[in-house]
Design a protein around this motif. Structure first.
Motif, PDB file in Angstrom:
ATOM      1  N   ASN A   1      34.650  21.301   5.275  1.00  0.00           N
ATOM      2  CA  ASN A   1      35.122  19.973   4.861  1.00  0.00           C
ATOM      3  C   ASN A   1      36.560  19.713   5.311  1.00  0.00           C
ATOM      4  O   ASN A   1      37.080  18.635   5.158  1.00  0.00           O
ATOM      5  N   VAL A   2      37.202  20.733   5.860  1.00  0.00           N
ATOM      6  CA  VAL A   2      38.526  20.545   6.444  1.00  0.00           C
ATOM      7  C   VAL A   2      38.362  20.684   7.960  1.00  0.00           C
ATOM      8  O   VAL A   2      37.937  21.732   8.452  1.00  0.00           O
ATOM      9  N   ALA A   3      38.679  19.615   8.662  1.00  0.00           N
ATOM     10  CA  ALA A   3      38.361  19.596  10.092  1.00  0.00           C
ATOM     11  C   ALA A   3      39.067  20.710  10.871  1.00  0.00           C
ATOM     12  O   ALA A   3      38.500  21.294  11.792  1.00  0.00           O
ATOM     13  N   GLU A   4      40.298  21.044  10.478  1.00  0.00           N
ATOM     14  CA  GLU A   4      41.029  22.103  11.202  1.00  0.00           C
ATOM     15  C   GLU A   4      40.267  23.423  11.164  1.00  0.00           C
ATOM     16  O   GLU A   4      40.322  24.222  12.086  1.00  0.00           O
TER      17      GLU A   4
ATOM     18  N   LEU B   1      31.552  15.900  10.017  1.00  0.00           N
ATOM     19  CA  LEU B   1      31.452  15.977  11.475  1.00  0.00           C
ATOM     20  C   LEU B   1      32.275  14.864  12.116  1.00  0.00           C
ATOM     21  O   LEU B   1      32.958  15.074  13.109  1.00  0.00           O
ATOM     22  N   ARG B   2      32.241  13.704  11.509  1.00  0.00           N
ATOM     23  CA  ARG B   2      33.009  12.579  12.054  1.00  0.00           C
ATOM     24  C   ARG B   2      34.514  12.874  12.000  1.00  0.00           C
ATOM     25  O   ARG B   2      35.246  12.598  12.932  1.00  0.00           O
ATOM     26  N   ASP B   3      34.946  13.468  10.890  1.00  0.00           N
ATOM     27  CA  ASP B   3      36.370  13.829  10.787  1.00  0.00           C
ATOM     28  C   ASP B   3      36.745  14.815  11.887  1.00  0.00           C
ATOM     29  O   ASP B   3      37.826  14.749  12.462  1.00  0.00           O
ATOM     30  N   ILE B   4      35.823  15.734  12.141  1.00  0.00           N
ATOM     31  CA  ILE B   4      36.081  16.751  13.167  1.00  0.00           C
ATOM     32  C   ILE B   4      36.217  16.085  14.534  1.00  0.00           C
ATOM     33  O   ILE B   4      37.126  16.395  15.312  1.00  0.00           O
ATOM     34  N   GLU B   5      35.325  15.161  14.809  1.00  0.00           N
ATOM     35  CA  GLU B   5      35.381  14.483  16.112  1.00  0.00           C
ATOM     36  C   GLU B   5      36.683  13.705  16.269  1.00  0.00           C
ATOM     37  O   GLU B   5      37.236  13.615  17.354  1.00  0.00           O
ATOM     38  N   ARG B   6      37.165  13.178  15.179  1.00  0.00           N
ATOM     39  CA  ARG B   6      38.443  12.456  15.248  1.00  0.00           C
ATOM     40  C   ARG B   6      39.579  13.418  15.550  1.00  0.00           C
ATOM     41  O   ARG B   6      40.447  13.134  16.353  1.00  0.00           O
TER      42      ARG B   6
ATOM     43  N   VAL C   1      24.625  39.638  15.175  1.00  0.00           N
ATOM     44  CA  VAL C   1      24.861  38.479  14.318  1.00  0.00           C
ATOM     45  C   VAL C   1      25.810  38.870  13.175  1.00  0.00           C
ATOM     46  O   VAL C   1      25.497  39.752  12.377  1.00  0.00           O
ATOM     47  N   LEU C   2      26.955  38.232  13.121  1.00  0.00           N
ATOM     48  CA  LEU C   2      27.887  38.465  12.020  1.00  0.00           C
ATOM     49  C   LEU C   2      28.020  37.164  11.238  1.00  0.00           C
ATOM     50  O   LEU C   2      28.319  36.116  11.803  1.00  0.00           O
ATOM     51  N   VAL C   3      27.748  37.250   9.938  1.00  0.00           N
ATOM     52  CA  VAL C   3      27.811  36.059   9.093  1.00  0.00           C
ATOM     53  C   VAL C   3      29.109  36.130   8.290  1.00  0.00           C
ATOM     54  O   VAL C   3      29.385  37.141   7.636  1.00  0.00           O
ATOM     55  N   ALA C   4      29.924  35.086   8.371  1.00  0.00           N
ATOM     56  CA  ALA C   4      31.260  35.182   7.797  1.00  0.00           C
ATOM     57  C   ALA C   4      31.661  33.910   7.067  1.00  0.00           C
ATOM     58  O   ALA C   4      31.184  32.822   7.364  1.00  0.00           O
ATOM     59  N   THR C   5      32.567  34.082   6.128  1.00  0.00           N
ATOM     60  CA  THR C   5      33.232  32.923   5.521  1.00  0.00           C
ATOM     61  C   THR C   5      34.520  32.686   6.314  1.00  0.00           C
ATOM     62  O   THR C   5      34.966  33.559   7.049  1.00  0.00           O
ATOM     63  N   ASP C   6      35.119  31.536   6.116  1.00  0.00           N
ATOM     64  CA  ASP C   6      36.285  31.183   6.930  1.00  0.00           C
ATOM     65  C   ASP C   6      37.421  32.184   6.790  1.00  0.00           C
ATOM     66  O   ASP C   6      37.985  32.639   7.770  1.00  0.00           O
ATOM     67  N   ILE C   7      37.732  32.503   5.549  1.00  0.00           N
ATOM     68  CA  ILE C   7      38.883  33.376   5.333  1.00  0.00           C
ATOM     69  C   ILE C   7      38.627  34.748   5.940  1.00  0.00           C
ATOM     70  O   ILE C   7      39.473  35.307   6.626  1.00  0.00           O
ATOM     71  N   ALA C   8      37.428  35.286   5.710  1.00  0.00           N
ATOM     72  CA  ALA C   8      37.137  36.625   6.215  1.00  0.00           C
ATOM     73  C   ALA C   8      37.177  36.666   7.736  1.00  0.00           C
ATOM     74  O   ALA C   8      37.508  37.683   8.334  1.00  0.00           O
ATOM     75  N   ALA C   9      36.848  35.542   8.357  1.00  0.00           N
ATOM     76  CA  ALA C   9      36.770  35.543   9.824  1.00  0.00           C
ATOM     77  C   ALA C   9      38.149  35.473  10.475  1.00  0.00           C
ATOM     78  O   ALA C   9      38.292  35.732  11.650  1.00  0.00           O
TER      79      ALA C   9
ATOM     80  N   ASP D   1      24.148  36.474  22.730  1.00  0.00           N
ATOM     81  CA  ASP D   1      24.247  37.927  22.565  1.00  0.00           C
ATOM     82  C   ASP D   1      25.256  38.371  21.522  1.00  0.00           C
ATOM     83  O   ASP D   1      25.170  39.470  21.028  1.00  0.00           O
ATOM     84  N   ARG D   2      26.205  37.536  21.190  1.00  0.00           N
ATOM     85  CA  ARG D   2      27.088  37.899  20.075  1.00  0.00           C
ATOM     86  C   ARG D   2      27.464  36.625  19.346  1.00  0.00           C
ATOM     87  O   ARG D   2      28.168  35.792  19.882  1.00  0.00           O
ATOM     88  N   VAL D   3      26.996  36.489  18.142  1.00  0.00           N
ATOM     89  CA  VAL D   3      27.141  35.201  17.465  1.00  0.00           C
ATOM     90  C   VAL D   3      27.778  35.352  16.088  1.00  0.00           C
ATOM     91  O   VAL D   3      27.438  36.251  15.325  1.00  0.00           O
ATOM     92  N   LEU D   4      28.727  34.480  15.824  1.00  0.00           N
ATOM     93  CA  LEU D   4      29.344  34.402  14.495  1.00  0.00           C
ATOM     94  C   LEU D   4      28.737  33.218  13.768  1.00  0.00           C
ATOM     95  O   LEU D   4      28.750  32.100  14.286  1.00  0.00           O
ATOM     96  N   VAL D   5      28.183  33.466  12.597  1.00  0.00           N
ATOM     97  CA  VAL D   5      27.583  32.390  11.807  1.00  0.00           C
ATOM     98  C   VAL D   5      28.504  32.125  10.612  1.00  0.00           C
ATOM     99  O   VAL D   5      28.856  33.054   9.881  1.00  0.00           O
ATOM    100  N   PHE D   6      28.913  30.878  10.444  1.00  0.00           N
ATOM    101  CA  PHE D   6      29.833  30.554   9.348  1.00  0.00           C
ATOM    102  C   PHE D   6      29.123  29.874   8.189  1.00  0.00           C
ATOM    103  O   PHE D   6      28.364  28.932   8.381  1.00  0.00           O
ATOM    104  N   THR D   7      29.394  30.389   7.002  1.00  0.00           N
ATOM    105  CA  THR D   7      28.933  29.716   5.790  1.00  0.00           C
ATOM    106  C   THR D   7      30.168  29.334   4.979  1.00  0.00           C
ATOM    107  O   THR D   7      31.250  29.859   5.211  1.00  0.00           O
TER     108      THR D   7
END
Ligand code: AMP
Length: 438
Positions: free
Chosen positions: A324-327, A357-362, A298-306, A246-252
């Motif tokens: 590409n940065v796991a944090e 994805l592997r970096d994120i899991e680590r 649906v709100l589509v956002a970039t990292d900085i804007a979010a 019902d409320r979704v943030l989509v990141f690009t």
């Protein structure tokens, strides 16, 4: 767990907390507020979603309530510096909410708003000014304000300030402040440059630290689809047709990417809005308001804007592209499951994003559950099974085995288990069901 009454905040603030519906301080609040009330400097290691805004806003409001004073002409008693407009707006809203029964002047100053408005505001002065460093310097350079009256300085998301290139601005601003002041410094991470700044600006600070990036993710159920880049848009439309979202943030990853997703969704008959750095302030505010009110789910956002987008009840986060940065991933999924609620994050992982994805899991020490693609989508072969990496809480590569070579191994094209579920390290450490108990 303590409740807010044990903190003995001034009555109008306690009342506002009651009106807001908060009963129990979050860990950062419980740890930080007593020290800030005593007037100590504070170094807080905490990220958004932990309740850090109230951790500094409540004791600051308490100070203003107990020591009311005239507004300093062309000045402010409290200065809060934040890296983005969104975060600055959000912080000001929190001050207003928690200070609703106090008669205070709470102002903001950030780009995208005509500077004359800020100049006029500063003629009278403010009790609390929440600003981005750039606009603040602009106001100082125009002699529209001074920092002589600042009693409390808050630096929020200092690591983001560094990333966004505000370090120079900070180095200019801080020497303009009175030496006798209280300084509260918040950062999600402590890179060397930030530690150096903290060492310089803080006086015998109390250090509090909560939920390092890796643990916040535990409240969010995390899933992934291995999907071809070219099928992501169709998969997004398919995913969004689920009414449970019902409320979704989509990141690009990019601004153009965000606009493209919005355009394509529109073509698919799904209403959405984008928020990123190329949008004007009114556009951003409109998009956020529509999202908050539920007019647009649906709100589509970039990292900085979010950053600083604080909308309660975000049920889902979709990573249309994997950071590409796991944090950054942890920041993203922290937008759902805020303040104890649970949420679901779904990542669309193209073949060339699997290493991310592997970096994120680590980093998170959690396995993301890979879901089969819906019917009609092209099955993407899973990578070859991995050695020990990411399993059983081994946070760093090299936890006993020799993960180096396996990390770099290219995904094999054959031998994928049916349904897209890879073998090896993809077993969730604990079951990530839609409704796990907590
Ligand atoms: P923050 O980390 O400051 O961005 O806060 C994250 C979210 O938690 C915001 O939506 C706050 O309104 C909410 N929040 C902060 N403190 C509390 C609390 N003590 N109880 C419940 N919710 C809270």
């Amino acid at each position: 767990m303590t409740d807010f009454s044990t903190l003995a905040l001034a009555a109008p603030i306690a009342e506002a907390l009651e009106a807001t519906g908060y009963t129990t301080p979050t860990p950062i609040q419980a740890q930080a507020i007593p020290h800030v009330l005593e007037g100590r400097d504070l170094l807080g290691i905490a990220q958004t979603g932990t309740g850090k805004t109230a951790a500094f806003a409540l004791p600051i409001l308490d100070r203003l309530a107990r020591k009311p004073g005239p507004l300093p002409r062309k000045g402010t008693r409290v200065l809060v510096l934040a890296p983005t407009r969104e975060l600055a707006g959000q912080i000001a809203t929190s001050f207003q909410k928690y200070g609703q029964f106090l008669k205070l002047s709470i102002g903001t100053a950030f780009g995208g708003v005509p500077i004359n408005k800020h100049i006029r505001q500063m003629v009278r002065g403010t009790d609390v000014l929440v600003a981005t460093p750039g606009r603040l310097i602009d106001l100082i350079d125009r002699k529209a304000m001074t920092l002589n009256d600042v009693e409390v300085l808050v630096l929020d998301e200092a690591d983001q300030m560094l990333d966004l290139g505000f370090i120079h601005a900070l180095r200019r601003i801080v020497p303009l402040l009175p030496r006798r002041r209280q300084t509260l410094f918040f950062s999600a991470t402590m890179p060397a440059q930030i530690a150096e700044l903290a060492g310089k600006y803080l006086d015998e600070p109390v250090e509090v630290s909560v939920a390092p990036a890796a643990t916040t993710a535990e409240k969010v159920a995390q899933r992934a689809h291995f999907v071809a880049q070219g099928e992501k848009q169709a998969l997004l439309a398919h995913t969004l047709r689920d009414d449970a979202i019902d409320r979704v943030l989509v990141f690009t990853r990019t601004k153009h990417g965000a606009d493209r997703v919005v355009r394509n969704l529109e073509r698919d008959g799904i209403k959405s809005a984008a928020i990123h750095g190329n949008k004007s302030q009114p556009q951003r505010e409109r998009a956020l308001a529509a999202f908050r009110s539920g007019h647009c789910r649906v709100l589509v956002a970039t990292d900085i804007a979010a950053r600083g987008v604080d909308v309660p009840g975000v049920s889902h986060v979709v990573n249309f592209e994997i950071p590409n940065v796991a944090e950054q991933y942890v920041h993203r999924i922290g937008r759902t499951a805020r303040a104890g609620a649970e949420g679901l994050a779904i990542s669309f992982v193209a073949p060339d994003e699997r290493n991310y994805l592997r970096d994120i899991e680590r980093l998170t020490r959690q396995a993301v559950e890979v879901m089969p693609l819906p019917e009609g989508f092209t099955h993407q072969p899973a990578p070859a099974p991995k050695a020990e990496a990411g399993r059983g809480g081994a946070g760093k590569p090299g936890g006993g085995g020799k993960p180096g070579p396996s990390r770099r191994r290219r995904p094999r094209n054959a031998g994928a288990p049916a349904g897209g579920k890879p073998a090896g390290n993809r077993q969730p450490r604990r079951q990530q069901g839609g409704s796990h108990a907590s």
